[in-house]
Every structure is written in structure tokens, then in C-alpha cells.
Design a protein around this motif. Structure first.
Motif, mmCIF file in Angstrom:
data_model
loop_
_atom_site.group_PDB
_atom_site.id
_atom_site.type_symbol
_atom_site.label_atom_id
_atom_site.label_comp_id
_atom_site.label_asym_id
_atom_site.label_seq_id
_atom_site.Cartn_x
_atom_site.Cartn_y
_atom_site.Cartn_z
ATOM 1 N N GLU A 300 0.827 -1.211 0.000
ATOM 2 C CA GLU A 300 0.000 0.000 0.000
ATOM 3 C C GLU A 300 0.861 1.260 0.000
ATOM 4 O O GLU A 300 0.592 2.217 -0.735
ATOM 5 C CB GLU A 300 -0.929 -0.008 1.218
ATOM 6 N N LEU A 423 -10.889 -3.621 13.253
ATOM 7 C CA LEU A 423 -10.762 -3.572 11.789
ATOM 8 C C LEU A 423 -11.899 -2.754 11.184
ATOM 9 O O LEU A 423 -13.074 -2.991 11.485
ATOM 10 C CB LEU A 423 -10.770 -4.976 11.200
ATOM 11 N N GLU A 427 -10.248 -3.363 5.656
ATOM 12 C CA GLU A 427 -8.968 -3.645 6.317
ATOM 13 C C GLU A 427 -8.824 -5.132 6.619
ATOM 14 O O GLU A 427 -9.794 -5.818 6.952
ATOM 15 C CB GLU A 427 -8.874 -2.876 7.636
ATOM 16 N N TYR A 441 -10.320 -10.310 7.722
ATOM 17 C CA TYR A 441 -10.578 -9.203 6.799
ATOM 18 C C TYR A 441 -12.005 -8.727 7.012
ATOM 19 O O TYR A 441 -12.943 -9.526 7.084
ATOM 20 C CB TYR A 441 -10.389 -9.650 5.345
ATOM 21 N N GLY A 466 -2.687 -5.368 1.600
ATOM 22 C CA GLY A 466 -3.832 -4.468 1.556
ATOM 23 C C GLY A 466 -4.074 -3.856 0.190
ATOM 24 O O GLY A 466 -5.150 -3.314 -0.066
ATOM 25 N N LYS A 469 -5.688 -6.948 -1.611
ATOM 26 C CA LYS A 469 -6.664 -7.552 -0.711
ATOM 27 C C LYS A 469 -6.604 -9.083 -0.792
ATOM 28 O O LYS A 469 -7.585 -9.776 -1.112
ATOM 29 C CB LYS A 469 -8.074 -7.030 -1.011
#
Ligand code: FES
Length: 501
Positions: A300, A423, A427, A441, A466, A469
Motif C-alpha cells: 500500500e 478492523l 482492512e 478481513y 492491503g 486484498k
């Protein structure tokens, strides 16, 4: 406009829709994995008169081959001086010629089949920003030219970012990889040959014929080619001979005045790689940024850094998508193409293209389709897939296993990073639950997805990516989706479901 983790190539093409295997099938050759290696190999074998079954665990051309920047070139960063040093001039020249032949093969198929995939000729550049690297760049150009490649050194580039100089290869190419591959797929299915999707192979038993076991039926085949990025079968020990390497990538719609001719990649890290594609909504810039061993970087942060760099130097209308890719790199930077192990004529493979898989994958198809038919191939010996196992296998295997042990112990002993309740939508993290550590997740609707942290290949602890994903394994690069399904191996089995309570 999408701005998601699917690659531009996947987002701009319809998904393929081939049936899954429902019953036992018998063919001359089974090809496992429908990326550019598997598709090209199956296509060429069928064209040579053999019956083939191409088997894909998910959807074709969506995993590794759907995440590429799709440069079709024999200019692979700085490699030729290395190859001369390690293998001599003759082998280095043959490496270049073989990749030029792969480029010509793609160009020929595009022309012959009339494939509308944006294929266009373009110069390729490996450039340096730091003048301290000019000698290496100039040396690479001199070496490549001496080897007979279309190389030159240039100190002027048509780009808006700083540079010091570059190696230029003329008459290289770029295309939309999925439009190309989906068209080849259509040629494979039918007439006694098959494309099966959503069909995961669980084992291959060598014999006459070989038996390719899936969860729905058995394929019988005289020869089997494993083209699953890193071979999912551990025979041959390739997971100890190559390491997984990932780059972040992005696609952005740009103003026409930002477009320059050429494909560019930097010598320095973080990688700066740029090329353009003509999309239906205008020009699209395809860029890659920092690279790191899979699971050992922050995708990320690297994607944000790349996006900032792109926005600084190009007139961006909209960011379309950002994603992370993966390929394997061999210890000597040369792919493995050929027998999975020297004692067997039944099992074949190709892997470790070092992020140059469009030419490398096509070349693999050319070599494998020749060797399987008993035909000579002028480049097969360079890429012999058994070349290192015989000499250096023990030491590399040991060091890799030490790395695996470190990941296993480190991953299992450290506490979870977050509490599941913390979370936010979108996330993922390793969290601590009553049952222990869980890979969790929280999707955009707030639903939790919880799976085991333990990779089903050799037991390392997965890490959250992230950007794409997905859960990445830092040991041998397996990738799993948010529900634990294998995106690509070497793992075969999904991450086990887990409970957060
Ligand atoms: Fe080998 Fe995960 S990919 S342990």
C-alpha cells in the motif's frame, strides 16, 4: 470509474467462461495452469496435431498473466553483462535471440489470427537516473550490441522525469495481454482438445498414461506440463531454487500530451516503469513501482509512492486501478523450462521468468511444444530446468529452508497485530482471537472473513496485502483470497476457516 485492486487488463476484458471438468478425459498432453505459458504451449501443441487439455484452477489469464505490464521485449533491465560473465558470450547471445524469437512469435500470431489486442512496436529503454550508474548502462548497451541485439546507448529520452542515460532496444512491442490470450484460448477448445476452468488439480501420478487428479474427475495424458507460476508439485524443488518477487503497479488515464513513445524501466530502486496503452477512454499509463520479496514489503505504501511519482510527472485524469503482481526469480536470472526432473519424460514445467514473462512465457511455450514432440529446439539447453538442482540444489535448499523456518517461527510466536473489533471496512490483519491468531478481513459491508494464518504449502504465516486484498505467503509466494481460496500456488489447499470468537 473503478479504482480498485483488479488490474487494468482484467477490468477491461470480459471474464472467460469455459466449463469445469465433469468427467474423466483422455488426451495426449495435459497442461496445468492457463497463463501465458500454459495457453501458448497448449495452443502450439494442438496446432501440431496433438490433443490437449488446458486446466485452470480459477479463470484463465487472470492470475499472474493478468497482472503484468505486458512489455514484449528482449531488454530485461540490465542482464546481458551478467549473462556474459556467468555463461559466456554464446549463451548470452542465444538468450537474446530466443527472446527476440518469442517477440516475433507473438507478432506473427497477432497478424495471422488478426488479434485486436493493441499490439504495437515500440522501443524499450532501461534508464538510470543516477549518473553513477551510467557506466553500467553504457556497458550493457555495448554488450547487447556486440551480441547482435538491436541495442544502443542514448543520453536523450522523450520523458518528463529526470534521467542520465539509457540502453535502447529498437523494434520491441507492447499489447493488451488478456485480449491476446483470450483469443488464443478460443483456438484451443474444441476438436478433441479442451479448456477447463474452475478445475483445481490436486495431484499428478506419473505413468503410462499419467493421471491428473482433480476434485471432479481424472485426466489421463501421455505428458503433463505444470505451468502454475511456481510449480505446485514439489518434485524438482523449484520453491528452493527461485524466490517470489512482487512489484506494485497502477493504471491511470492521462491527457494525450503526456503520452511518449517507448517503454521505460529504471535501473534504480524503487523501480520506475512506464508504458502507454490506447484504451477506449483515451491513453492509459501503465506504471510499476517498488519491488520486494513477496510478503516482505508494504504494497500500500509503495503504491501510494508510485502514484505520487506518476502524478508529479504526468497529467493524470483519473487513477483507474492499483494492484500488486508477482513472479519468481531464479538464482542465475535464467528461467527454468523443461523436465521437472531429469529422470522423468512425463512431467514438464516452466517457471521463474524474473518479471519478463510475456516473452519468457511465450518462449517457454515454443520450447516445451518442441521438446514434448521430440523435436530439437535451439534454446532448450540454456533454460534446462534441471541445471541447478544437480549442482547447487543442496545448499540453496538449505538456505531457503532456514528462511522458511524463520518465517514459521517468527509468524507463529508473535502476537496478532490488531483486535478483530478494530478492523474497519476494507482492512485486513492478523488478529488475536480466543482460538489464537487469525487472518481476518473486514469487507466493505462490514462482514468479517476469518481464515487460518498458516499457509497450506509448508506452514509459514501469511501476511496481509492491503493493495490486492489477499493473503501472501512470505516463504514461497502462495497467494490466497479473503476466504482462503488459493489464487496461485505452490499451495494447493485453501487456508482453513477460522473463528474469531
Ligand atoms: Fe511455501 Fe507458504 S508458499 S510455506
Amino acid at each position: 470509474m473503478a479504482h480498485d485492486s483488479r488490474s487494468y487488463w482484467i477490468d477491461t476484458t470480459p471474464p472467460s467462461s469455459y466449463r469445469s471438468l465433469q468427467q474423466d478425459v483422455k488426451v495426449d498432453v495435459a497442461v496445468i495452469g492457463a497463463g501465458i505459458v500454459g495457453i501458448t504451449t497448449a495452443f502450439l501443441l494442438k496446432r501440431a496435431g496433438l490433443s490437449v487439455a488446458l486446466v485452470e484452477a480459477r479463470r484463465a489469464a487472470e492470475q499472474v498473466s493478468g497482472l503484468t505490464t505486458a512489455k514484449v521485449t528482449s531488454l530485461h533491465g540490465l542482464i546481458y553483462a551478467d549473462l556474459v560473465r556467468n555463461f559466456g558470450e554464446e549463451t548470452a547471445a542465444a538468450y537474446g535471440r530466443s527472446n527476440e524469437a518469442a517477440l516475433a512469435k507473438i507478432a506473427g500470431l497477432v497478424s495471422e489470427l488478426g488479434i485486436d489486442c493493441g499490439f504495437e512496436r515500440s522501443p524499450a529503454y532501461t534508464f538510470c537516473m543516477d549518473a553513477a550508474n551510467l557506466d553500467a548502462v553504457r556497458g550493457e548497451a555495448d554488450t547487447a550490441l556486440r551480441l547482435g541485439l538491436p541495442a544502443s546507448f542514448v543520453d536523450q529520452l522523450p520523458v518528463p522525469f529526470p534521467f542520465a542515460g539509457a540502453v535502447r532496444f529498437d523494434n520491441q512491442a507492447q499489447f493488451h495481454p488478456r485480449l491476446y490470450l483470450l483469443r488464443l484460448l478460443r483456438e484451443i477448445d474444441g476438436g478433441g482438445s479442451h479448456v477447463f476452468e474452475n478445475t483445481r488439480v490436486t495431484d499428478v501420478q506419473e505413468g503410462q498414461p499419467c493421471r491428473v487428479e482433480t476434485r471432479a474427475g481424472t485426466l489421463q495424458a501421455g505428458r503433463v506440463i505444470v505451468a502454475t507460476n511456481l510449480p505446485f508439485l514439489d518434485r524438482g524443488g523449484f520453491f528452493a531454487l527461485a524466490y517470489p518477487y512482487a512489484h506494485v503497479a497502477m493504471a491511470a488515464l492521462v491527457e494525450p500530451e503526456s503520452v511518449v513513445e517507448g517503454m521505460f524501466i529504471s535501473v534504480e530502486e524503487p523501480t520506475r516503469s512506464v508504458r502507454f496503452h490506447s484504451g477506449p477512454d483515451g491513453p492509459v499509463l501503465i506504471a510499476t513501482g517498488a519491488g520486494f520479496k513477496t510478503g516482505h514489503g508494504n504494497p500500500e505504501a509503495a503504491a501510494a509512492d508510485l502514484e505520487a511519482w506518476v502524478s508529479r510527472h504526468f497529467r493524470v485524469r483519473a487513477v483507474h486501478s492499483r494492484w500488486s503482481n508477482e513472479d519468481f526469480v531464479s538464482k542465475d536470472r535464467v528461467p527454468f523450462i523443461g523436465r521437472m526432473r531429469s529422470a522423468s519424460d512425463a512431467l514438464w514445467t516452466a517457471t521463474a521468468f524474473g518479471a519478463w514473462g510475456m516473452t519468457g512465457g511465450t518462449l517457454a511455450g515454443m520450447i516445451l511444444s518442441d521438446l514434448i514432440r521430440g523435436e530439437p529446439n535451439p534454446w532448450a539447453s540454456i533454460y534446462d530446468s534441471t541445471r541447478i538442482a544437480a549442482t547447487k540444489g543442496a545448499s540453496t535448499f538449505l538456505s531457503e529452508n532456514l528462511d522458511v523456518a524463520k518465517e514459521w517461527v517468527g509468524g507463529h510466536l508473535t502476537p496478532g497485530e490488531r483486535a478483530a473489533a478494530d478492523l474497519r471496512p476494507g482492512e485486513g490483519a492478523i488478529v488475536t482471537a480466543a482460538s489464537g491468531k487469525v487472518a481476518a478481513y473486514c469487507d466493505e459491508k462490514g462482514k468479517m472473513h476469518a481464515v487460518s494464518v498458516t499457509c497450506t504449502h509448508m506452514g509459514c504465516t501469511v501476511v496481509w496485502n492491503g493493495l490486492s486484498k489477499v493473503w501472501d505467503c512470505p516463504c514461497h509466494g502462495s497467494r490466497f483470497d479473503i476466504d482462503g481460496e488459493v489464487v496461485f500456488g505452490p499451495a494447493i489447499d485453501p487456508l482453513a476457516p477460522a473463528s474469531l470468537s
